[in-house]
Structures are given as structure tokens and as C-alpha cells.
Design an enzyme around this catalytic site. Structure first.
Site, mmCIF file in Angstrom:
data_model
loop_
_atom_site.group_PDB
_atom_site.id
_atom_site.type_symbol
_atom_site.label_atom_id
_atom_site.label_comp_id
_atom_site.label_asym_id
_atom_site.label_seq_id
_atom_site.Cartn_x
_atom_site.Cartn_y
_atom_site.Cartn_z
ATOM 1 N N LYS A 282 0.764 -1.293 -0.118
ATOM 2 C CA LYS A 282 0.079 0.084 0.044
ATOM 3 C C LYS A 282 0.971 1.236 0.048
ATOM 4 O O LYS A 282 0.646 2.110 -0.709
ATOM 5 C CB LYS A 282 -0.831 0.100 1.249
ATOM 6 C CG LYS A 282 -1.675 -1.246 1.392
ATOM 7 C CD LYS A 282 -2.818 -1.122 2.726
ATOM 8 C CE LYS A 282 -1.916 -1.051 3.973
ATOM 9 N NZ LYS A 282 -1.507 -2.380 4.258
ATOM 10 N N ARG B 75 -9.059 0.698 9.234
ATOM 11 C CA ARG B 75 -8.789 -0.529 9.501
ATOM 12 C C ARG B 75 -9.786 -1.372 10.205
ATOM 13 O O ARG B 75 -9.494 -2.597 10.646
ATOM 14 C CB ARG B 75 -7.397 -0.306 10.324
ATOM 15 C CG ARG B 75 -6.141 -1.299 10.002
ATOM 16 C CD ARG B 75 -5.030 -0.931 10.849
ATOM 17 N NE ARG B 75 -3.653 -1.201 10.646
ATOM 18 C CZ ARG B 75 -2.755 -0.930 9.998
ATOM 19 N NH1 ARG B 75 -3.021 0.312 9.327
ATOM 20 N NH2 ARG B 75 -1.764 -1.654 9.594
ATOM 21 N N ARG C 135 12.008 -5.481 4.541
ATOM 22 C CA ARG C 135 11.504 -4.003 4.330
ATOM 23 C C ARG C 135 12.495 -3.308 5.169
ATOM 24 O O ARG C 135 12.727 -3.455 6.228
ATOM 25 C CB ARG C 135 10.160 -3.857 4.674
ATOM 26 C CG ARG C 135 9.835 -2.629 4.506
ATOM 27 C CD ARG C 135 8.285 -2.159 4.313
ATOM 28 N NE ARG C 135 7.563 -2.479 5.811
ATOM 29 C CZ ARG C 135 6.093 -2.391 5.856
ATOM 30 N NH1 ARG C 135 5.414 -2.047 4.695
ATOM 31 N NH2 ARG C 135 5.722 -2.390 7.173
ATOM 32 N N ARG D 230 11.879 -1.187 10.526
ATOM 33 C CA ARG D 230 10.792 -1.081 11.711
ATOM 34 C C ARG D 230 10.733 -2.310 12.875
ATOM 35 O O ARG D 230 10.968 -3.309 12.518
ATOM 36 C CB ARG D 230 9.574 -1.021 10.949
ATOM 37 C CG ARG D 230 9.265 0.444 10.536
ATOM 38 C CD ARG D 230 7.701 0.455 9.529
ATOM 39 N NE ARG D 230 6.731 -0.132 10.300
ATOM 40 C CZ ARG D 230 5.482 -0.623 9.513
ATOM 41 N NH1 ARG D 230 5.321 0.284 8.369
ATOM 42 N NH2 ARG D 230 4.675 -1.153 10.130
ATOM 43 N N ARG E 294 0.159 -9.052 13.560
ATOM 44 C CA ARG E 294 -0.364 -8.028 12.643
ATOM 45 C C ARG E 294 -1.490 -8.696 11.756
ATOM 46 O O ARG E 294 -2.400 -8.300 11.168
ATOM 47 C CB ARG E 294 0.614 -7.155 11.956
ATOM 48 C CG ARG E 294 1.296 -5.985 12.929
ATOM 49 C CD ARG E 294 2.415 -5.705 12.441
ATOM 50 N NE ARG E 294 2.764 -5.174 11.196
ATOM 51 C CZ ARG E 294 3.704 -4.799 10.555
ATOM 52 N NH1 ARG E 294 4.911 -5.379 10.928
ATOM 53 N NH2 ARG E 294 3.670 -4.403 9.379
HETATM 54 P P1 ADP Z 1 1.303 -1.954 7.952
HETATM 55 O O1 ADP Z 1 0.330 -1.749 6.776
HETATM 56 O O2 ADP Z 1 2.954 -2.802 7.300
HETATM 57 O O3 ADP Z 1 0.904 -3.068 8.854
HETATM 58 P P2 ADP Z 1 1.060 0.697 9.084
HETATM 59 O O4 ADP Z 1 2.164 1.487 8.843
HETATM 60 O O5 ADP Z 1 -0.037 0.981 8.243
HETATM 61 O O6 ADP Z 1 1.807 -0.761 8.695
HETATM 62 O O7 ADP Z 1 0.764 0.779 10.510
HETATM 63 C C1 ADP Z 1 1.593 0.292 11.381
HETATM 64 C C2 ADP Z 1 0.839 0.201 12.742
HETATM 65 O O8 ADP Z 1 0.202 1.447 13.150
HETATM 66 C C3 ADP Z 1 -0.252 -0.936 12.863
HETATM 67 O O9 ADP Z 1 0.472 -2.097 13.183
HETATM 68 C C4 ADP Z 1 -0.929 -0.187 14.216
HETATM 69 O O10 ADP Z 1 -0.400 -0.682 15.458
HETATM 70 C C5 ADP Z 1 -0.832 1.220 14.055
HETATM 71 N N1 ADP Z 1 -1.955 1.880 13.048
HETATM 72 C C6 ADP Z 1 -1.754 2.233 11.843
HETATM 73 N N2 ADP Z 1 -2.980 2.634 11.290
HETATM 74 C C7 ADP Z 1 -4.010 2.292 12.041
HETATM 75 C C8 ADP Z 1 -5.376 2.347 12.231
HETATM 76 N N3 ADP Z 1 -6.398 2.893 11.288
HETATM 77 N N4 ADP Z 1 -6.097 1.844 13.350
HETATM 78 C C9 ADP Z 1 -5.326 1.322 14.518
HETATM 79 N N5 ADP Z 1 -4.069 1.228 14.359
HETATM 80 C C10 ADP Z 1 -3.413 1.702 13.334
#
Ligand code: ADP
Ligand code: ZN
Length: 224
Positions: A13, A89, A128, A161, A172
Site C-alpha cells: 500500500k 482498519r 523491508r 521498523r 499483525r
Molecule cells: P502495515 O500496513 O505495514 O501494517 P502501518 O504503517 O499501516 O503498517 O501501521 C503500523 C501500525 O500502526 C499498526 O500495526 C497499528 O499498530 C498502527 N495503526 C496504523 N493505522 C492504524 C489504524 N487505522 N487503526 C489502528 N491502528 C493503526
């Protein structure tokens, strides 16, 4: 163009949003990047969310909804459209987002679902690497930086990360299956879902996305 990018962690994404941002200058709105920025600056919010993010759990809905509300209410760049990445999410977030965007008269055109399989996801996430300064995304094998440890784009430091380790990836993924999969059904029920095979390389995925973008353009011109 107003898009939501959906899919499991590692589906691509962020990479896809960065490509579209460069090509069409549409703002990339990533709640993950916003939360990491708060953590980097050690703000109160950053301190509050740190343990959720680092363990791979979800930050409470109210916290991320507030972040998005602030962004959409104050950032003029959003007038051009947006690409939401990592939000919504959960179904609660999706419903609140609809209320917010309908109020601003900027409803989502399409939700693009990047469908990727588990082995591909694990390979992408464990390899990554991210720029600490500009959030550019690299991969040790598929897309290494020209100079080891240094970002091609801004010269910033590249790091892994802390949540990109096998244990946290498992958490996750299960969080994704339980909470985010229903968001896909939510957009499907609205007739807004576009599914893309995201096991393919970035260029092929980008081509599929450009077809969707063109179809939005035609739609807006009232052609078909
Ligand atoms: P990825 O898509 O690789 O899982 P992101 O950078 O989108 O990683 O998100 C990293 C972390 O940030 C998630 O595992 C969560 O803890 C938090 N997070 C991000 N966006 C949200 C959301 N919309 N709702 C709840 N937690 C979020
Ligand atoms: Zn950089």
C-alpha cells in the site's frame, strides 16, 4: 481522485501510494506514518500509542479517527483528492470515515484491495527497510538503496521498523484477518471495491492501478 488502499501488511500500500503521489500529486495519507512521526517526536500521543504499534496491535479507534479528522479538516492539499493508506482498519473507522467524508462532500471513489498471499507478505516485511527522514520504502533484495543504509531520495538513515520481525508480523496478520477483512466486505457492499493481485511486482501492480485511475477519470467526465 479519492481512494482507500486496503490489504494486509506488506501488500504494498505504501509503495503504491508513493508512486501515485509522485505521478499525480495526490496526497498520501498514512496513519502508520503519522503515528510513527508522533513516536519519533516523543509527543504525548506518540507515547500513548507506542506500545500498540510496537506490539503489532491496533491503536484505539478514537485516537486514529481524531488524527484523520484533524488532517481532513485542516489540510488544504486534500482538495486535490487523497489516498488513504492504513485507514480505515476497522468497521467502526470505516463508518466514521464515511460520515466525515460525506460531510466534506468528498466521498471515496474506490477502495483498492491489494490481495497478497502469506509467503509473499512475510518475505516483503522481513526484508523491508524505511527511511527515518522521508519514509521512503526499500527492500534488501527487491529494491535495495544505491548506497547501503542511506536513502536514495533524501540521504536520510535507513532502518528496519521494530514491528517488521516475524513474531510481530504474525500478530499483525491475525489482527488484520479479524478487524480489517470486514472493511473489505464493507466497501464491496457499497459497490466500491476494486481487487488487484498484489503478489505481482510493483510495476505490474502500478499498471493495474493506473487502469482504475483512468476509469475514474472517464467516469468523472461522464463518458461511460
Ligand atoms: P502495515 O500496513 O505495514 O501494517 P502501518 O504503517 O499501516 O503498517 O501501521 C503500523 C501500525 O500502526 C499498526 O500495526 C497499528 O499498530 C498502527 N495503526 C496504523 N493505522 C492504524 C489504524 N487505522 N487503526 C489502528 N491502528 C493503526
Ligand atoms: Zn529519505
Amino acid at each position: 481522485m479519492k481512494l482507500v488502499l486496503l490489504g494486509p501488511p506488506g501488500a504494498g500500500k505504501g509503495t503504491l501510494a508513493a508512486f501515485l503521489n509522485k505521478k499525480l500529486d495526490i496526497p498520501h495519507v498514512s496513519t502508520g506514518d503519522m503515528l510513527r512521526e508522533e513516536m519519533k517526536n516523543n509527543t504525548l500521543l506518540g507515547q500513548e500509542v507506542k506500545h500498540y504499534v510496537e506490539s503489532g496491535g491496533l491503536v484505539p479507534d478514537q485516537v486514529v479517527i481524531k488524527l484523520i479528522e484533524n488532517k481532513f479538516s485542516h489540510d488544504k492539499a486534500i482538495d486535490k483528492g487523497y489516498m488513504l493508506d492504513g485507514f480505515p482498519r476497522t468497521k467502526v473507522q470505516a463508518k466514521d470515515l464515511d460520515i466525515l467524508l460525506n460531510g466534506l462532500n468528498k466521498p471515496v471513489d474506490y477502495a483498492v484491495y491489494l490481495d497478497a498471499s502469506l509467503p509473499v507478505i512475510v518475505e516483503r516485511l522481513t526484508g523491508r527497510r524505511i527511511c527515518r527522514h522521508c519514509s521512503a520504502i526499500f527492500h534488501v533484495k527487491n529494491n535495495p538503496p544505491k548506497k547501503e543504509g542511506i536513502c536514495n531520495r533524501c540521504g536520510g538513515e535507513i532502518y528496519q521498523r521494530p514491528d517488521d520481525n516475524e513474531e510481530t508480523i504474525k500478530t499483525r496478520m491475525s489482527v488484520y484477518l479479524k478487524n480489517t477483512k470486514p472493511v473489505i466486505d464493507y466497501y464491496e457492499a457499497q459497490g466500491k471495491l476494486k481487487k488487484v493481485d498484489a503478489d505481482r511486482n510493483s510495476q505490474e501492480v502500478q499498471e493495474s492501478l493506473m487502469k482504475i485511475v483512468h476509469s475514474i477519470g472517464e467516469h468523472e467526465r461522464g463518458c461511460c
